[in-house]
Design an enzyme around this catalytic site. Structure first.
Site, PDB file in Angstrom:
ATOM      1  N   HIS A   1      34.711  38.783  35.886  1.00  0.00           N
ATOM      2  CA  HIS A   1      34.573  39.696  37.023  1.00  0.00           C
ATOM      3  C   HIS A   1      34.608  41.151  36.549  1.00  0.00           C
ATOM      4  O   HIS A   1      35.639  41.628  36.060  1.00  0.00           O
ATOM      5  CB  HIS A   1      35.721  39.418  37.996  1.00  0.00           C
ATOM      6  CG  HIS A   1      35.714  40.248  39.218  1.00  0.00           C
ATOM      7  ND1 HIS A   1      36.731  41.136  39.524  1.00  0.00           N
ATOM      8  CD2 HIS A   1      34.831  40.327  40.246  1.00  0.00           C
ATOM      9  CE1 HIS A   1      36.481  41.713  40.682  1.00  0.00           C
ATOM     10  NE2 HIS A   1      35.336  41.254  41.141  1.00  0.00           N
ATOM     11  N   ARG A   2      33.450  41.805  36.634  1.00  0.00           N
ATOM     12  CA  ARG A   2      33.277  43.149  36.073  1.00  0.00           C
ATOM     13  C   ARG A   2      33.552  43.143  34.563  1.00  0.00           C
ATOM     14  O   ARG A   2      34.049  44.117  34.001  1.00  0.00           O
ATOM     15  CB  ARG A   2      34.165  44.175  36.783  1.00  0.00           C
ATOM     16  CG  ARG A   2      34.018  44.168  38.306  1.00  0.00           C
ATOM     17  CD  ARG A   2      34.938  45.174  38.975  1.00  0.00           C
ATOM     18  NE  ARG A   2      35.154  44.831  40.372  1.00  0.00           N
ATOM     19  CZ  ARG A   2      36.046  45.391  41.176  1.00  0.00           C
ATOM     20  NH1 ARG A   2      36.795  46.389  40.716  1.00  0.00           N
ATOM     21  NH2 ARG A   2      36.192  45.005  42.427  1.00  0.00           N
TER      22      ARG A   2
ATOM     23  N   GLU B   1      29.937  39.118  35.679  1.00  0.00           N
ATOM     24  CA  GLU B   1      29.614  39.649  37.004  1.00  0.00           C
ATOM     25  C   GLU B   1      29.657  41.157  36.903  1.00  0.00           C
ATOM     26  O   GLU B   1      30.540  41.720  36.234  1.00  0.00           O
ATOM     27  CB  GLU B   1      30.630  39.153  38.036  1.00  0.00           C
ATOM     28  CG  GLU B   1      30.329  39.563  39.475  1.00  0.00           C
ATOM     29  CD  GLU B   1      30.995  40.868  39.911  1.00  0.00           C
ATOM     30  OE1 GLU B   1      30.716  41.348  41.018  1.00  0.00           O
ATOM     31  OE2 GLU B   1      31.806  41.422  39.111  1.00  0.00           O
TER      32      GLU B   1
ATOM     33  N   ASP C   1      28.363  45.081  39.077  1.00  0.00           N
ATOM     34  CA  ASP C   1      27.980  45.730  40.331  1.00  0.00           C
ATOM     35  C   ASP C   1      26.966  46.824  40.054  1.00  0.00           C
ATOM     36  O   ASP C   1      27.084  47.540  39.048  1.00  0.00           O
ATOM     37  CB  ASP C   1      29.206  46.366  40.996  1.00  0.00           C
ATOM     38  CG  ASP C   1      30.362  45.394  41.123  1.00  0.00           C
ATOM     39  OD1 ASP C   1      30.355  44.595  42.055  1.00  0.00           O
ATOM     40  OD2 ASP C   1      31.270  45.446  40.253  1.00  0.00           O
TER      41      ASP C   1
ATOM     42  N   HIS D   1      31.349  49.795  40.324  1.00  0.00           N
ATOM     43  CA  HIS D   1      31.783  49.108  41.542  1.00  0.00           C
ATOM     44  C   HIS D   1      31.934  50.041  42.740  1.00  0.00           C
ATOM     45  O   HIS D   1      31.364  49.813  43.799  1.00  0.00           O
ATOM     46  CB  HIS D   1      33.109  48.382  41.296  1.00  0.00           C
ATOM     47  CG  HIS D   1      33.644  47.701  42.514  1.00  0.00           C
ATOM     48  ND1 HIS D   1      34.500  48.326  43.408  1.00  0.00           N
ATOM     49  CD2 HIS D   1      33.432  46.465  43.014  1.00  0.00           C
ATOM     50  CE1 HIS D   1      34.795  47.494  44.392  1.00  0.00           C
ATOM     51  NE2 HIS D   1      34.161  46.358  44.180  1.00  0.00           N
TER      52      HIS D   1
ATOM     53  N   GLU E   1      25.835  41.972  41.535  1.00  0.00           N
ATOM     54  CA  GLU E   1      26.178  42.255  42.933  1.00  0.00           C
ATOM     55  C   GLU E   1      25.508  43.547  43.368  1.00  0.00           C
ATOM     56  O   GLU E   1      25.719  44.607  42.767  1.00  0.00           O
ATOM     57  CB  GLU E   1      27.687  42.366  43.129  1.00  0.00           C
ATOM     58  CG  GLU E   1      28.037  42.678  44.581  1.00  0.00           C
ATOM     59  CD  GLU E   1      29.516  42.827  44.847  1.00  0.00           C
ATOM     60  OE1 GLU E   1      29.867  43.437  45.888  1.00  0.00           O
ATOM     61  OE2 GLU E   1      30.328  42.366  44.025  1.00  0.00           O
TER      62      GLU E   1
ATOM     63  N   LYS F   1      25.547  46.495  45.509  1.00  0.00           N
ATOM     64  CA  LYS F   1      26.569  47.213  46.270  1.00  0.00           C
ATOM     65  C   LYS F   1      25.905  48.091  47.326  1.00  0.00           C
ATOM     66  O   LYS F   1      25.925  49.318  47.245  1.00  0.00           O
ATOM     67  CB  LYS F   1      27.411  48.059  45.317  1.00  0.00           C
ATOM     68  CG  LYS F   1      28.264  47.256  44.354  1.00  0.00           C
ATOM     69  CD  LYS F   1      29.419  46.553  45.046  1.00  0.00           C
ATOM     70  CE  LYS F   1      30.406  47.563  45.580  1.00  0.00           C
ATOM     71  NZ  LYS F   1      31.595  46.911  46.192  1.00  0.00           N
TER      72      LYS F   1
ATOM     73  N   ASP G   1      39.226  38.140  36.415  1.00  0.00           N
ATOM     74  CA  ASP G   1      39.405  39.301  35.544  1.00  0.00           C
ATOM     75  C   ASP G   1      39.875  38.888  34.150  1.00  0.00           C
ATOM     76  O   ASP G   1      39.867  39.703  33.231  1.00  0.00           O
ATOM     77  CB  ASP G   1      40.449  40.255  36.134  1.00  0.00           C
ATOM     78  CG  ASP G   1      40.043  40.829  37.480  1.00  0.00           C
ATOM     79  OD1 ASP G   1      38.833  40.882  37.765  1.00  0.00           O
ATOM     80  OD2 ASP G   1      40.944  41.228  38.253  1.00  0.00           O
TER      81      ASP G   1
END
Length: 247
Positions: free
Chosen positions: A7-8, A34, A36, A49, A109, A111, A231
């Protein structure tokens, strides 16, 4: 086997949404990353993000109001520069160029639920097709109209619904977009064993976020989640491999 998405990037230990975090995630054995994306004032696709630069960088103001040259000159490790050095906010093309030569999944993702970012979908899809990695991409968004547009523009690229809400019969909702993935927040009424089973029966990929605790990782793996966003990919990879061995 449940796929582990960083995640990120490996953001539990490294500056989020940076090349450093992405590289460390893949080194840890994650199945995917992942990230953003938003658009700068001059229309560049940057990986970040927050709508504002303030939290994660040494710059300030909205991404949409800031030219890429200004963002590029900032440090993306914010107040941790002494620990991680002068890491930068990458462009989407930087990440895809690096990923082109590898073999992991990338969840992008969009945003665009706070600011619409007209033309974002077309720009992102152009980048994906430029690097020829359509089959390794998942597009997700809280803006489900944007996902529907992506379906019309590039039906061959996977799409997934992000949600903080409880959706009635989510498998039907996802199909209506159409999409094939459901990405709800963990520890909400949107995540129950019954919902997971219904999604699996409807061939909808269930991938919750953000799964950081060992007990939750084990729960999601045992429940048959197609993937989880965490994370701490190194922890999740270790647990996933141990669970697989026990089976």
């Amino acid at each position: 086997m449940t796929k582990i998405f960083a995640h990120r990037g490996a953001s539990g230990h490294f500056p989020e949404n940076t090349m450093l975090a992405f590289e460390k995630a893949i080194e840890a054995g994650a199945d995917g990353i992942e990230l953003d994306v938003q658009l700068t004032k001059d229309g560049r696709i940057v990986v970040i993000h927050d709508e504002k630069l303030n939290r994660t960088t040494t710059a300030a103001g909205f991404v949409k109001d800031t030219a890429y040259d200004v963002i590029r000159s900032a440090t993306a490790s914010a107040n941790r520069k002494e620990e991680y050095g002068d890491v930068k906010v990458p462009l989407l093309s930087d990440v895809l160029s690096w990923a082109e030569k590898a073999d992991f999944l990338i969840n992008i993702e969009l945003k665009n639920s706070v600011f619409r970012y007209e033309g974002m979908e077309e720009k992102v899809l152009e980048q994906i097709k430029r690097f020829g990695i359509e089959e390794r991409i998942i597009l997700s968004s809280f803006n489900h109209e944007s996902l529907a547009l992506c379906s019309r523009l590039a039906p061959e690229i996977e799409r997934a619904v992000l949600t903080l809400d409880v959706l009635y019969k989510p498998e039907q909702y996802v199909n209506a977009i159409p999409a094939s993935g459901y990405h709800p927040k963990l520890h909400t009424p949107a995540v129950t064993d019954e919902i997971i089973e219904n999604l699996k029966a409807g061939h909808i990929a269930f991938r919750p976020f953000t799964v950081n605790h060992a007990d939750d990782m084990k729960w999601m793996i045992e429940a048959g989640a197609e993937g989880i966003f965490t994370d701490f990919p190194e922890k999740a990879v270790s647990i996933a491999h141990n669970e697989d061995t026990l089976c």
